[in-house]
Write a protein that holds these residues in place. Structure first.
Motif, PDB file in Angstrom:
ATOM      1  N   GLY A   6       0.771  -1.074   0.076  1.00  0.00           N
ATOM      2  CA  GLY A   6      -0.002  -0.162   0.011  1.00  0.00           C
ATOM      3  C   GLY A   6       0.839   1.165  -0.108  1.00  0.00           C
ATOM      4  N   ARG A   7       2.088   0.845  -0.024  1.00  0.00           N
ATOM      5  CA  ARG A   7       2.748   2.353   0.096  1.00  0.00           C
ATOM      6  C   ARG A   7       3.619   2.690  -1.325  1.00  0.00           C
ATOM      7  N   THR A   8       3.736   3.775  -1.661  1.00  0.00           N
ATOM      8  CA  THR A   8       4.345   4.382  -2.682  1.00  0.00           C
ATOM      9  C   THR A   8       5.696   3.991  -2.832  1.00  0.00           C
ATOM     10  N   PRO A   9       6.150   3.215  -4.008  1.00  0.00           N
ATOM     11  CA  PRO A   9       7.587   2.898  -4.245  1.00  0.00           C
ATOM     12  C   PRO A   9       8.308   3.978  -3.899  1.00  0.00           C
ATOM     13  N   PRO A  10       9.646   4.007  -3.509  1.00  0.00           N
ATOM     14  CA  PRO A  10      10.669   4.919  -3.110  1.00  0.00           C
ATOM     15  C   PRO A  10      11.256   5.870  -4.384  1.00  0.00           C
ATOM     16  N   ARG A  41      14.276   8.834 -10.647  1.00  0.00           N
ATOM     17  CA  ARG A  41      14.493   9.980  -9.427  1.00  0.00           C
ATOM     18  C   ARG A  41      13.823   9.549  -8.497  1.00  0.00           C
ATOM     19  N   HIS A  42      14.521   9.579  -7.169  1.00  0.00           N
ATOM     20  CA  HIS A  42      14.171   9.502  -5.690  1.00  0.00           C
ATOM     21  C   HIS A  42      13.545  10.737  -5.268  1.00  0.00           C
ATOM     22  N   VAL A  43      12.439  11.130  -4.963  1.00  0.00           N
ATOM     23  CA  VAL A  43      12.052  12.274  -4.047  1.00  0.00           C
ATOM     24  C   VAL A  43      11.862  11.731  -2.695  1.00  0.00           C
ATOM     25  N   PRO A  44      12.346  11.955  -1.673  1.00  0.00           N
ATOM     26  CA  PRO A  44      12.125  11.481  -0.311  1.00  0.00           C
ATOM     27  C   PRO A  44      10.751  11.942   0.165  1.00  0.00           C
ATOM     28  N   SER A  45      10.200  11.116   1.157  1.00  0.00           N
ATOM     29  CA  SER A  45       8.917  11.528   1.748  1.00  0.00           C
ATOM     30  C   SER A  45       9.081  11.171   2.970  1.00  0.00           C
ATOM     31  N   GLY A  67      23.523  14.308  -5.291  1.00  0.00           N
ATOM     32  CA  GLY A  67      24.189  15.955  -5.135  1.00  0.00           C
ATOM     33  C   GLY A  67      25.054  16.170  -6.196  1.00  0.00           C
ATOM     34  N   ALA A  68      26.265  16.627  -5.868  1.00  0.00           N
ATOM     35  CA  ALA A  68      27.359  16.851  -6.699  1.00  0.00           C
ATOM     36  C   ALA A  68      28.163  15.554  -7.447  1.00  0.00           C
ATOM     37  N   ARG A  69      27.947  14.438  -6.617  1.00  0.00           N
ATOM     38  CA  ARG A  69      28.593  13.259  -6.905  1.00  0.00           C
ATOM     39  C   ARG A  69      27.962  12.155  -7.784  1.00  0.00           C
ATOM     40  N   ARG A  70      28.765  11.841  -8.474  1.00  0.00           N
ATOM     41  CA  ARG A  70      28.295  10.826 -10.024  1.00  0.00           C
ATOM     42  C   ARG A  70      29.177   9.719  -9.996  1.00  0.00           C
ATOM     43  N   ALA A  71      28.666   8.594  -9.940  1.00  0.00           N
ATOM     44  CA  ALA A  71      29.341   7.279  -9.887  1.00  0.00           C
ATOM     45  C   ALA A  71      28.898   6.409 -10.628  1.00  0.00           C
ATOM     46  N   PRO A  72      29.756   5.740 -11.819  1.00  0.00           N
ATOM     47  CA  PRO A  72      29.068   4.713 -12.638  1.00  0.00           C
ATOM     48  C   PRO A  72      28.692   3.364 -11.927  1.00  0.00           C
ATOM     49  N   CYS A  73      27.518   2.765 -12.366  1.00  0.00           N
ATOM     50  CA  CYS A  73      27.168   1.736 -11.564  1.00  0.00           C
ATOM     51  C   CYS A  73      26.629   0.459 -12.909  1.00  0.00           C
ATOM     52  N   SER A  84      15.878   8.617   2.940  1.00  0.00           N
ATOM     53  CA  SER A  84      15.476  10.109   3.318  1.00  0.00           C
ATOM     54  C   SER A  84      16.348  11.160   2.435  1.00  0.00           C
ATOM     55  N   GLU A  85      17.268  10.780   1.773  1.00  0.00           N
ATOM     56  CA  GLU A  85      18.033  11.513   0.854  1.00  0.00           C
ATOM     57  C   GLU A  85      17.672  11.555  -0.586  1.00  0.00           C
ATOM     58  N   PRO A  86      17.635  12.572  -1.373  1.00  0.00           N
ATOM     59  CA  PRO A  86      17.321  12.558  -2.812  1.00  0.00           C
ATOM     60  C   PRO A  86      18.559  11.924  -3.765  1.00  0.00           C
ATOM     61  N   TRP A  87      18.249  10.973  -4.636  1.00  0.00           N
ATOM     62  CA  TRP A  87      19.051  10.494  -5.453  1.00  0.00           C
ATOM     63  C   TRP A  87      18.468  10.358  -6.868  1.00  0.00           C
ATOM     64  N   GLU A  88      19.291  10.068  -7.946  1.00  0.00           N
ATOM     65  CA  GLU A  88      19.211   9.812  -9.312  1.00  0.00           C
ATOM     66  C   GLU A  88      19.723   8.620  -9.848  1.00  0.00           C
ATOM     67  N   LEU A  89      19.284   7.789 -10.706  1.00  0.00           N
ATOM     68  CA  LEU A  89      20.052   6.750 -11.548  1.00  0.00           C
ATOM     69  C   LEU A  89      19.687   7.050 -12.999  1.00  0.00           C
TER      70      LEU A  89
END
Length: 320
Positions: A6-10, A41-45, A67-73, A84-89
């Motif tokens: 029932g929760r929204t995916p993160p 894109r993760h937007v914290p709730s 943030g300003a950090r970018r790492a290959p995955c 609890s922190e925003p991040w993007e893939l």
């Protein structure tokens, strides 16, 4: 899209990537698929404060941006992020990502250890990630088709390995244990001997083992990670091996063992959990294995071989 609890995916995506959700006990597994050039894109709730995300890609290269950090995955690597922190893939190729949403309370590591372990892991020679990434992929591929007790076992393995990852990062490079004269192999030999002597003790824990050998719990976890397993999984595997051996005894002089009694004698607290673990490791229930090995007709099993179909027994490692 919402998870099946029932929760929204993160995480959400700017390109409408497909996500599937599966509950594994307290852990939620989310699988995302998207094209090259898409951004997850993760937007914290407020609900995310108590959760961490452990991710691995089944296919496709991407960049993890915090943030300003970018790492290959890439496939074969894992990444750990606090929800609890925003991040993007940022996907560089068509991708499939498995993301495990894990409650902080379920992880056996301190907050400082988890914070230090944030980011991408999987450099050459990294024993923890070599163990963790395949487990995450196999669990994602198979967990949905199994009943809830099995899913909870999978969640326990994932959280155990996350704790090992965090502890290994916090511990840094392995150092010889005090009194071991720099011989890590000797330390490992003594630990294994101690565990084998105390398999029946239900309070056999990493803390007790570490104290007995004058090493830290973090060091203990790292030693076993270098062997391609975790301490918890190895103890469980050894207990299952001893239970299998005892249940497989044949001969008129051997008393017929009770499955529950054998499980208790070798340190299993819960008989149902023991039966599930035995079947997962060997492909049959404890009772089936016992009957297979003790089927002896009227001669008490003397001079008889096990039936040909005994070869279905699978000698696989037990999950922790």
């Amino acid at each position: 899209m919402t998870a099946d609890d029932g929760r929204t995916p993160p995480a959400t995506t700017t390109t409408g990537a497909y996500a599937a959700a599966t509950r594994l006990g307290p852990v939620t597994l989310l699988t995302y698929r998207g094209p090259a050039g898409s951004v997850l894109r993760h937007v914290p709730s407020a609900a995310d404060d108590a959760f961490w995300a452990l991710g691995t890609q089944a296919r496709g290269g991407a960049d993890l941006v915090r943030g300003a950090r970018r790492a290959p995955c890439a496939p074969g690597q894992v990444f750990l992020m606090r929800l609890s922190e925003p991040w993007e893939l940022h996907a560089r190729e068509t991708y499939r990502l498995h993301l495990y949403r894990i409650p902080r309370r379920a992880v056996g590591a301190s907050e400082a250890e988890l914070l230090a372990a944030r980011g991408v892991h999987g450099q050459p020679g990294d024993p923890v990630t070599r163990l963790l990434a395949p487990v995450l992929l196999r669990a994602a591929d198979s967990a949905a088709g199994h009943p809830e007790p099995y899913r909870r076992d999978v969640a326990a393995v994932v959280t155990d390995l996350l704790g090992t990852l965090a502890a290994a990062r916090a511990a840094g490079p392995p150092e010889p244990a005090p009194g071991a004269d720099g011989d890590v192999r000797e330390t490992l030999r003594r630990i294994r001997h101690f565990v084998n002597e105390h398999l029946g003790d239900r309070d056999l824990s990493p803390e007790r083992i570490a104290a007995r050998h004058h090493v830290s719990v973090r060091y203990l976890h790292k030693v076993f990670a270098a062997e391609g397993t975790t301490l918890t999984r190895w103890i469980k595997q050894r207990r299952l091996e001893e239970c299998r051996r005892e249940l497989g005894r044949r001969g008129p002089a051997d008393p017929v063992p009770s499955v529950a009694a054998v499980a208790r004698r070798w340190g299993f607290v819960n008989a149902a959990h023991f039966s599930r673990s035995f079947r997962a490791a060997y492909g049959m229930s404890p009772g089936e294995w016992h009957r297979l090995r003790t089927a002896s007709g009227e001669d008490g099993g003397r001079g008889r071989e096990a039936p040909a179909h005994a070869s279905v027994l699978r000698a696989t490692s037990a999950a922790g």
